[in-house]
Design a protein around this motif. Structure first.
Motif, mmCIF file in Angstrom:
data_model
loop_
_atom_site.group_PDB
_atom_site.id
_atom_site.type_symbol
_atom_site.label_atom_id
_atom_site.label_comp_id
_atom_site.label_asym_id
_atom_site.label_seq_id
_atom_site.Cartn_x
_atom_site.Cartn_y
_atom_site.Cartn_z
ATOM 1 N N MET A 91 0.834 -1.206 0.000
ATOM 2 C CA MET A 91 0.000 0.000 0.000
ATOM 3 C C MET A 91 0.869 1.257 0.000
ATOM 4 N N VAL A 92 1.970 1.213 0.740
ATOM 5 C CA VAL A 92 2.910 2.341 0.733
ATOM 6 C C VAL A 92 3.453 2.559 -0.675
ATOM 7 N N ALA A 93 3.806 1.460 -1.356
ATOM 8 C CA ALA A 93 4.346 1.564 -2.714
ATOM 9 C C ALA A 93 3.341 2.216 -3.660
ATOM 10 N N TYR A 94 2.054 1.909 -3.498
ATOM 11 C CA TYR A 94 1.046 2.517 -4.371
ATOM 12 C C TYR A 94 0.852 3.999 -4.041
ATOM 13 N N LEU A 95 1.000 4.373 -2.777
ATOM 14 C CA LEU A 95 0.964 5.794 -2.431
ATOM 15 C C LEU A 95 2.129 6.532 -3.086
ATOM 16 N N ILE A 96 3.301 5.888 -3.104
ATOM 17 C CA ILE A 96 4.461 6.483 -3.765
ATOM 18 C C ILE A 96 4.180 6.664 -5.254
ATOM 19 N N GLU A 97 3.575 5.640 -5.865
ATOM 20 C CA GLU A 97 3.256 5.730 -7.297
ATOM 21 C C GLU A 97 2.348 6.919 -7.581
ATOM 22 N N LEU A 98 1.353 7.128 -6.724
ATOM 23 C CA LEU A 98 0.466 8.278 -6.920
ATOM 24 C C LEU A 98 1.233 9.589 -6.811
ATOM 25 N N GLY A 99 2.090 9.689 -5.811
ATOM 26 C CA GLY A 99 2.860 10.915 -5.624
ATOM 27 C C GLY A 99 3.780 11.214 -6.787
ATOM 28 N N LEU A 100 4.312 10.164 -7.407
ATOM 29 C CA LEU A 100 5.223 10.356 -8.526
ATOM 30 C C LEU A 100 4.508 10.889 -9.765
ATOM 31 N N GLY A 101 3.184 10.870 -9.738
ATOM 32 C CA GLY A 101 2.429 11.445 -10.845
ATOM 33 C C GLY A 101 2.700 12.928 -11.038
ATOM 34 N N ALA A 149 15.235 5.630 -2.103
ATOM 35 C CA ALA A 149 14.563 6.750 -2.775
ATOM 36 C C ALA A 149 15.099 6.969 -4.183
ATOM 37 N N THR A 150 16.377 6.660 -4.394
ATOM 38 C CA THR A 150 16.972 6.867 -5.714
ATOM 39 C C THR A 150 16.913 5.610 -6.577
ATOM 40 N N ASN A 151 16.348 4.518 -6.040
ATOM 41 C CA ASN A 151 16.149 3.306 -6.817
ATOM 42 C C ASN A 151 14.882 3.467 -7.653
ATOM 43 N N ASP A 152 14.866 2.923 -8.863
ATOM 44 C CA ASP A 152 13.707 3.122 -9.737
ATOM 45 C C ASP A 152 12.633 2.056 -9.568
ATOM 46 N N ARG A 153 12.730 1.244 -8.532
ATOM 47 C CA ARG A 153 11.800 0.129 -8.361
ATOM 48 C C ARG A 153 10.360 0.600 -8.186
ATOM 49 N N PHE A 154 10.139 1.724 -7.518
ATOM 50 C CA PHE A 154 8.785 2.183 -7.230
ATOM 51 C C PHE A 154 8.152 2.931 -8.399
ATOM 52 N N GLU A 155 8.886 3.117 -9.474
ATOM 53 C CA GLU A 155 8.366 3.894 -10.581
ATOM 54 C C GLU A 155 7.622 2.988 -11.561
ATOM 55 N N PRO A 156 6.382 3.330 -11.930
ATOM 56 C CA PRO A 156 5.604 2.487 -12.841
ATOM 57 C C PRO A 156 6.388 2.194 -14.116
ATOM 58 N N ARG A 157 6.506 0.921 -14.455
ATOM 59 C CA ARG A 157 7.404 0.537 -15.543
ATOM 60 C C ARG A 157 6.846 0.857 -16.913
ATOM 61 N N GLU A 158 5.504 0.968 -16.997
ATOM 62 C CA GLU A 158 4.915 1.227 -18.305
ATOM 63 C C GLU A 158 4.823 2.720 -18.601
ATOM 64 N N LEU A 159 5.211 3.565 -17.639
ATOM 65 C CA LEU A 159 5.113 5.005 -17.824
ATOM 66 C C LEU A 159 6.465 5.664 -17.547
#
Length: 270
Positions: free
Chosen positions: A110-120, A241-251
């Protein structure tokens, strides 16, 4: 610390990147995890890669559905900001309840999905940038809850700290781009290890100040308790924080995470 952390390893960084399950593909009748460059990770069997999918299935489905609902509401303008914020609050409460019930890996999802939203914030129009402070605030509140200094909460403390830094970096970079474009300058993304300019430093400070203007976050400090119990916690948070793992791969993002800005934000919030 390995140069390329793997999910499920020995450190919080390696365990936290497992909050987003490996991509799987079918090979010779067996599901096996696939690395981001299309090659199979070494010494990683399909059963290991799919284990996280089994234990976090519910959190994954709920988190994914909420993220898509918020993203649809944002792009279609079909939901009031108040209702959109309630969806965020649902994600925040879900992470907290999952952790309290002992399902810490699901809480991490759930934390990871919150991060994904913030990265928008990195790809939204300028008028939508400020809204992304909402997932940043949710991550900061969760961090306050998980930053207990106890080993049992170490992964969630480091993961939420990294989430705060990563989303704050996204907001800062998006604001910097908008600031330059308003002046008529052409935006040139900073190299990943480039040092922030004076203007970017001011924008980073603005992001930190706005976060600490939230009533229950006025004294917000990253890893305030955990850093004393675990000396490497702050280093792990910056690395994650500098790892790209939390960044949506299709975007793919126009604005990559900048190490200099992340370190600057950490200095302001530590």
């Amino acid at each position: 610390m390995p140069a390329n952390p793997r999910p499920g390893g020995e450190t919080p960084v390696e365990r936290c990147i497992g909050w987003f399950p490996e991509l799987l593909e079918l090979r010779e009748g067996t599901l096996v995890p696939r690395s981001r460059d299309g090659e199979l990770p070494e010494n990683l069997e399909g059963e290991v890669g799919s284990e996280g999918l089994v234990t976090t299935w519910a959190a994954n489905e709920v988190g994914r559905s909420l993220v898509r609902a918020v993203e649809f509401a944002t792009t279609s303008k079909s939901l009031l900001d108040r209702d959109r914020s309630r969806l965020l609050l649902t994600m925040e409460k879900s992470a907290r309840l999952l952790a309290e019930s002992g399902q810490r890996r699901s809480a991490g999802v759930m934390v990871a999905y919150l991060i994904e939203l913030g990265l928008g914030a990195r790809r939204c129009p300028p008028e939508e940038i400020n809204w992304h402070l909402d997932p940043l605030v949710s991550l900061a509140r969760l961090h306050v809850d998980f930053d207990t200094g106890k080993t049992i909460n170490l992964d969630l403390a480091v993961g939420t700290a990294a989430g705060v830094l990563k989303v704050a970096d996204a907001i800062t970079s998006a604001r910097a781009r908008d600031h330059l474009e308003r002046r008529g300058d052409v935006w040139q993304p900073l190299p990943e290890d480039g040092m922030p300019s004076a203007d970017v430093e001011k924008i980073a400070q603005r992001t930190c100040t706005e976060l600490r203007q939230v009533p229950d976050l006025r004294a917000f400090t990253i890893l305030e308790r955990t850093r004393h119990a675990c000396p490497h916690a702050q280093e792990w948070a910056i690395l994650l924080a500098t790892n790209d793992r939390f960044e949506p791969r299709e975007l793919p993002f126009m604005l990559p995470t900048n190490v200099g800005i992340v370190e600057l934000l950490h200095e302001r919030l530590a």
